[in-house]
Design an enzyme around this catalytic site. Sequence first.
Site, PDB file in Angstrom:
ATOM      1  N   THR A   1      -9.418  12.994  17.249  1.00  0.00           N
ATOM      2  CA  THR A   1     -10.175  14.095  16.345  1.00  0.00           C
ATOM      3  C   THR A   1      -9.668  14.783  15.234  1.00  0.00           C
ATOM      4  O   THR A   1     -10.047  15.002  14.601  1.00  0.00           O
ATOM      5  CB  THR A   1     -10.536  15.875  17.747  1.00  0.00           C
ATOM      6  OG1 THR A   1     -11.006  14.368  18.780  1.00  0.00           O
ATOM      7  CG2 THR A   1     -10.941  16.888  16.962  1.00  0.00           C
ATOM      8  N   VAL A   2      -8.397  14.964  15.971  1.00  0.00           N
ATOM      9  CA  VAL A   2      -7.569  15.564  13.739  1.00  0.00           C
ATOM     10  C   VAL A   2      -7.177  14.570  13.517  1.00  0.00           C
ATOM     11  O   VAL A   2      -7.200  14.787  11.905  1.00  0.00           O
ATOM     12  CB  VAL A   2      -6.207  16.072  14.564  1.00  0.00           C
ATOM     13  CG1 VAL A   2      -4.919  16.639  13.610  1.00  0.00           C
ATOM     14  CG2 VAL A   2      -6.312  16.774  16.074  1.00  0.00           C
TER      15      VAL A   2
ATOM     16  N   ALA B   1      -1.757   3.775  12.065  1.00  0.00           N
ATOM     17  CA  ALA B   1      -2.195   3.283  13.706  1.00  0.00           C
ATOM     18  C   ALA B   1      -3.261   3.741  14.347  1.00  0.00           C
ATOM     19  O   ALA B   1      -3.009   4.811  14.728  1.00  0.00           O
ATOM     20  CB  ALA B   1      -0.095   3.606  13.942  1.00  0.00           C
TER      21      ALA B   1
ATOM     22  N   LYS C   1       2.366  19.443  20.983  1.00  0.00           N
ATOM     23  CA  LYS C   1       3.120  20.459  21.365  1.00  0.00           C
ATOM     24  C   LYS C   1       4.010  20.350  22.865  1.00  0.00           C
ATOM     25  O   LYS C   1       4.703  20.686  23.126  1.00  0.00           O
ATOM     26  CB  LYS C   1       2.303  22.062  21.638  1.00  0.00           C
ATOM     27  CG  LYS C   1       0.556  21.287  22.283  1.00  0.00           C
ATOM     28  CD  LYS C   1       0.126  20.743  21.593  1.00  0.00           C
ATOM     29  CE  LYS C   1      -1.035  21.094  22.171  1.00  0.00           C
ATOM     30  NZ  LYS C   1      -2.242  20.951  21.167  1.00  0.00           N
TER      31      LYS C   1
ATOM     32  N   GLU D   1       3.502  22.606  12.121  1.00  0.00           N
ATOM     33  CA  GLU D   1       2.819  23.518  12.240  1.00  0.00           C
ATOM     34  C   GLU D   1       1.440  22.954  12.978  1.00  0.00           C
ATOM     35  O   GLU D   1       1.031  24.704  13.850  1.00  0.00           O
ATOM     36  CB  GLU D   1       2.038  23.861  11.345  1.00  0.00           C
ATOM     37  CG  GLU D   1       1.226  24.961  10.663  1.00  0.00           C
ATOM     38  CD  GLU D   1       1.617  26.483  10.836  1.00  0.00           C
ATOM     39  OE1 GLU D   1       3.109  27.373  10.673  1.00  0.00           O
ATOM     40  OE2 GLU D   1       1.150  27.236  12.180  1.00  0.00           O
TER      41      GLU D   1
ATOM     42  N   LYS E   1       3.037  25.924  24.071  1.00  0.00           N
ATOM     43  CA  LYS E   1       2.798  26.363  22.781  1.00  0.00           C
ATOM     44  C   LYS E   1       4.101  28.077  22.826  1.00  0.00           C
ATOM     45  O   LYS E   1       4.252  28.365  21.801  1.00  0.00           O
ATOM     46  CB  LYS E   1       1.128  26.713  22.123  1.00  0.00           C
ATOM     47  CG  LYS E   1       0.036  25.747  22.095  1.00  0.00           C
ATOM     48  CD  LYS E   1      -1.287  26.391  22.249  1.00  0.00           C
ATOM     49  CE  LYS E   1      -2.114  25.038  21.998  1.00  0.00           C
ATOM     50  NZ  LYS E   1      -3.084  24.373  21.674  1.00  0.00           N
TER      51      LYS E   1
HETATM   52  N1  LIG Z   1      -7.720  18.392  19.107  1.00  0.00           N
HETATM   53  C1  LIG Z   1      -7.211  19.395  18.439  1.00  0.00           C
HETATM   54  O1  LIG Z   1      -8.464  21.180  18.436  1.00  0.00           O
HETATM   55  C2  LIG Z   1      -5.834  19.910  18.420  1.00  0.00           C
HETATM   56  C3  LIG Z   1      -4.872  18.970  18.968  1.00  0.00           C
HETATM   57  N2  LIG Z   1      -3.994  18.991  18.622  1.00  0.00           N
HETATM   58  C4  LIG Z   1      -3.056  18.198  18.689  1.00  0.00           C
HETATM   59  O2  LIG Z   1      -2.860  17.039  18.148  1.00  0.00           O
HETATM   60  C5  LIG Z   1      -3.069  15.522  18.842  1.00  0.00           C
HETATM   61  C6  LIG Z   1      -3.923  14.897  18.643  1.00  0.00           C
HETATM   62  O3  LIG Z   1      -4.855  15.119  19.342  1.00  0.00           O
HETATM   63  P1  LIG Z   1      -6.087  14.779  18.837  1.00  0.00           P
HETATM   64  O4  LIG Z   1      -7.080  14.317  17.737  1.00  0.00           O
HETATM   65  O5  LIG Z   1      -7.549  15.807  19.688  1.00  0.00           O
HETATM   66  O6  LIG Z   1      -6.212  13.649  20.239  1.00  0.00           O
HETATM   67  P2  LIG Z   1      -7.274  11.987  20.753  1.00  0.00           P
HETATM   68  O7  LIG Z   1      -7.197  11.903  21.734  1.00  0.00           O
HETATM   69  O8  LIG Z   1      -8.867  12.540  19.542  1.00  0.00           O
HETATM   70  O9  LIG Z   1      -6.472  11.310  19.373  1.00  0.00           O
HETATM   71  C7  LIG Z   1      -5.838  10.701  19.562  1.00  0.00           C
HETATM   72  C8  LIG Z   1      -5.593   9.226  19.216  1.00  0.00           C
HETATM   73  O10 LIG Z   1      -4.383   8.552  19.451  1.00  0.00           O
HETATM   74  C9  LIG Z   1      -4.938   7.081  19.673  1.00  0.00           C
HETATM   75  N3  LIG Z   1      -3.377   6.607  20.085  1.00  0.00           N
HETATM   76  C10 LIG Z   1      -3.128   6.336  21.333  1.00  0.00           C
HETATM   77  N4  LIG Z   1      -2.376   5.381  21.599  1.00  0.00           N
HETATM   78  C11 LIG Z   1      -2.333   5.102  21.002  1.00  0.00           C
HETATM   79  C12 LIG Z   1      -1.409   4.117  20.519  1.00  0.00           C
HETATM   80  N5  LIG Z   1      -0.289   3.623  20.986  1.00  0.00           N
HETATM   81  N6  LIG Z   1      -1.337   4.645  18.960  1.00  0.00           N
HETATM   82  C13 LIG Z   1      -2.226   4.445  18.145  1.00  0.00           C
HETATM   83  N7  LIG Z   1      -3.058   5.350  18.151  1.00  0.00           N
HETATM   84  C14 LIG Z   1      -3.291   5.946  19.507  1.00  0.00           C
HETATM   85  C15 LIG Z   1      -5.962   7.369  20.278  1.00  0.00           C
HETATM   86  O11 LIG Z   1      -7.310   6.198  21.263  1.00  0.00           O
HETATM   87  C16 LIG Z   1      -6.588   8.825  19.821  1.00  0.00           C
HETATM   88  O12 LIG Z   1      -7.864   8.152  19.503  1.00  0.00           O
HETATM   89  C17 LIG Z   1      -2.288  15.401  19.751  1.00  0.00           C
HETATM   90  O13 LIG Z   1      -0.548  16.174  20.251  1.00  0.00           O
HETATM   91  C18 LIG Z   1      -2.887  17.414  19.875  1.00  0.00           C
HETATM   92  O14 LIG Z   1      -2.203  18.144  21.586  1.00  0.00           O
HETATM   93  C19 LIG Z   1      -2.941  20.314  18.102  1.00  0.00           C
HETATM   94  C20 LIG Z   1      -4.225  21.374  17.626  1.00  0.00           C
HETATM   95  C21 LIG Z   1      -4.899  21.406  17.765  1.00  0.00           C
HETATM   96  N1  LIG Z   2      -6.491  21.690  23.491  1.00  0.00           N
HETATM   97  C1  LIG Z   2      -6.766  22.557  22.055  1.00  0.00           C
HETATM   98  C2  LIG Z   2      -6.274  22.324  21.369  1.00  0.00           C
HETATM   99  C3  LIG Z   2      -5.182  22.606  20.383  1.00  0.00           C
HETATM  100  O1  LIG Z   2      -4.153  22.773  20.313  1.00  0.00           O
HETATM  101  C4  LIG Z   2      -6.842  23.919  23.157  1.00  0.00           C
HETATM  102  O2  LIG Z   2      -7.821  23.870  23.634  1.00  0.00           O
HETATM  103  O3  LIG Z   2      -6.417  24.540  21.445  1.00  0.00           O
HETATM  104 NA    NA Z   3      -0.911  26.827  13.522  1.00  0.00          NA
END
Ligand SMILES: NC(=O)C1=CN([C@@H]2O[C@H](COP(=O)(O)OP(=O)(O)OC[C@H]3O[C@@H](n4cnc5c(N)ncnc54)[C@H](O)[C@@H]3O)[C@@H](O)[C@H]2O)C=CC1
Ligand SMILES: N[C@@H](CC=O)C(=O)O
Ligand code: NA
Length: 437
Positions: free
Chosen positions: A25-26, A55, A115, A139, A215
């Site tokens: 997603t991010v 990656a 986090k 951040e 957090k």
């Molecule tokens: N989605 C949100 O609103 C927010 C997310 N975050 C943080 O950002 C980070 C990413 O979050 P999202 O993008 O939402 O998660 P996500 O689950 O959508 O993306 C993570 C990606 O990493 C991949 N992945 C897993 N193992 C892997 C590996 N060994 N090598 C390479 N890729 C691998 C997965 O296949 C997935 O596509 C997390 O730490 C989350 O807590 C922080 C703030 C907000």
């Molecule tokens: N899953 C978290 C994503 C941001 O850190 C949330 O819902 O706030």
């Molecule tokens: Na922030």
Amino acid sequence: MSISGVTRTGTEDPVVRVALLGCGTVGSQVIRLLREHGDDWAARSGARLDLVGVAVRDTSVPRDPWVPPELLTTDASALIDRADIVVELIGGIEPARGLVLQALRGGRTVVTGNKALLAAHGPELHAAVEAGDADLYYEAAVAGAIPVVYGLRESLAGDNIVTVAGIVNGTTNYILDEMATRGLSFEQALQQAQALGYAEADPTADVDGHDAAAKAAILASLAFHTRVSVDDVPVAGIRGISAEEVSAAAGAGQVVKLLAVARRTTGGVSVRVHPALLPDTHPLAAVRGAFNAVVVEAESAGRLMFYGQGAGGTPTASAVLSDVVAAAGHAIRGGHAPRESAYTQLPLLGPEETPARTQVQLRLVDRPGSLAAVAGVYGEEGVSIESVHQQRSDDGSARVVITSHIATEASLARTVERLVTESRVQEVISVTHVEGE
Ligand SMILES: NC(=O)C1=CN([C@@H]2O[C@H](COP(=O)(O)OP(=O)(O)OC[C@H]3O[C@@H](n4cnc5c(N)ncnc54)[C@H](O)[C@@H]3O)[C@@H](O)[C@H]2O)C=CC1
Ligand SMILES: N[C@@H](CC=O)C(=O)O
Ligand code: NA
């Protein structure tokens, strides 16, 4: 390799090599913004940001059209060795921990939104920063797009913070808001939050409060210059909050919010996460949907409120890119991210020392002496009552809502334990913390 080793190609802009770990997603939005606005980021940082690889776990998965297939690799470790800045957006503990440690120990700058990793392994990561003379930016890890990490780590470095209280989980705020305003069930609202990209890969981390606890630990560490781990944070999530409770709160001029609260007292620091009732006039009561807000009380600055989008791919990518641009600027012009500041080493307060207020809803046998018996339990536990509201129910029992003054977590818990066994109490319907005036 130090980031000071950025590549210069003749008269062109210097190049900073960026590796992205995780394209979910991010991560996908980070790529889009790098491609759409790369010239701006270069002008601001003084370096062209060259995405050298992405990656992923599986290169055959269909991806957003802007993700260049030729950059995909499953070998994250080898990719790190080709980068100056490593952006970790995999999430969770392993393999993220090992990869981040590899990057930091190798002197690379790490930008992460993780986090869970920071709150569980902060000391190890900060030691790796020192060992590698590296930089760590995070951040995106707290409250998505809201610059609260920068605010605490840099803007408020010349002040003493007393309280940090906020809504730091977008998913749960979205769920509670949808339940309150549109009458959705918990499950319906959670499904929508997942579809909108707010929820963690495993949404139990959101719903049960663990994401907010991570957090809260990061915020408390930054605010009070001490070390707080996620294991130090007592946590209660929103699973037990019913639609009836949410609508009863609305009827009483209150809202239910999942709050992270960190306080510094003379004795130490208390940090906790739980649902709480707020008066609907409180600034945090107006925080709707997946928005987050953090209220900081500082000795000199007074009250500050940080507000914005706390979740979602694009808002979170904004925070990631702010760190990447800052890191690239440091690579070109010199400078570093602030190092960990944990010099106060404040003790963590236990339940006997942690101040709290609750609102308890009871069903009582409606006969003389019932309310007096309940009030007696409060008195014997040293908990002062602020207000009592009683309503006769159709079944002849009395529904009573008791709001306490500030007591301690321990005395409030003992009060409830005794109410459960008190013969005139038919049911303890709910026990909810109360924050605000
Ligand atoms: N989605 C949100 O609103 C927010 C997310 N975050 C943080 O950002 C980070 C990413 O979050 P999202 O993008 O939402 O998660 P996500 O689950 O959508 O993306 C993570 C990606 O990493 C991949 N992945 C897993 N193992 C892997 C590996 N060994 N090598 C390479 N890729 C691998 C997965 O296949 C997935 O596509 C997390 O730490 C989350 O807590 C922080 C703030 C907000
Ligand atoms: N899953 C978290 C994503 C941001 O850190 C949330 O819902 O706030
Ligand atoms: Na922030």
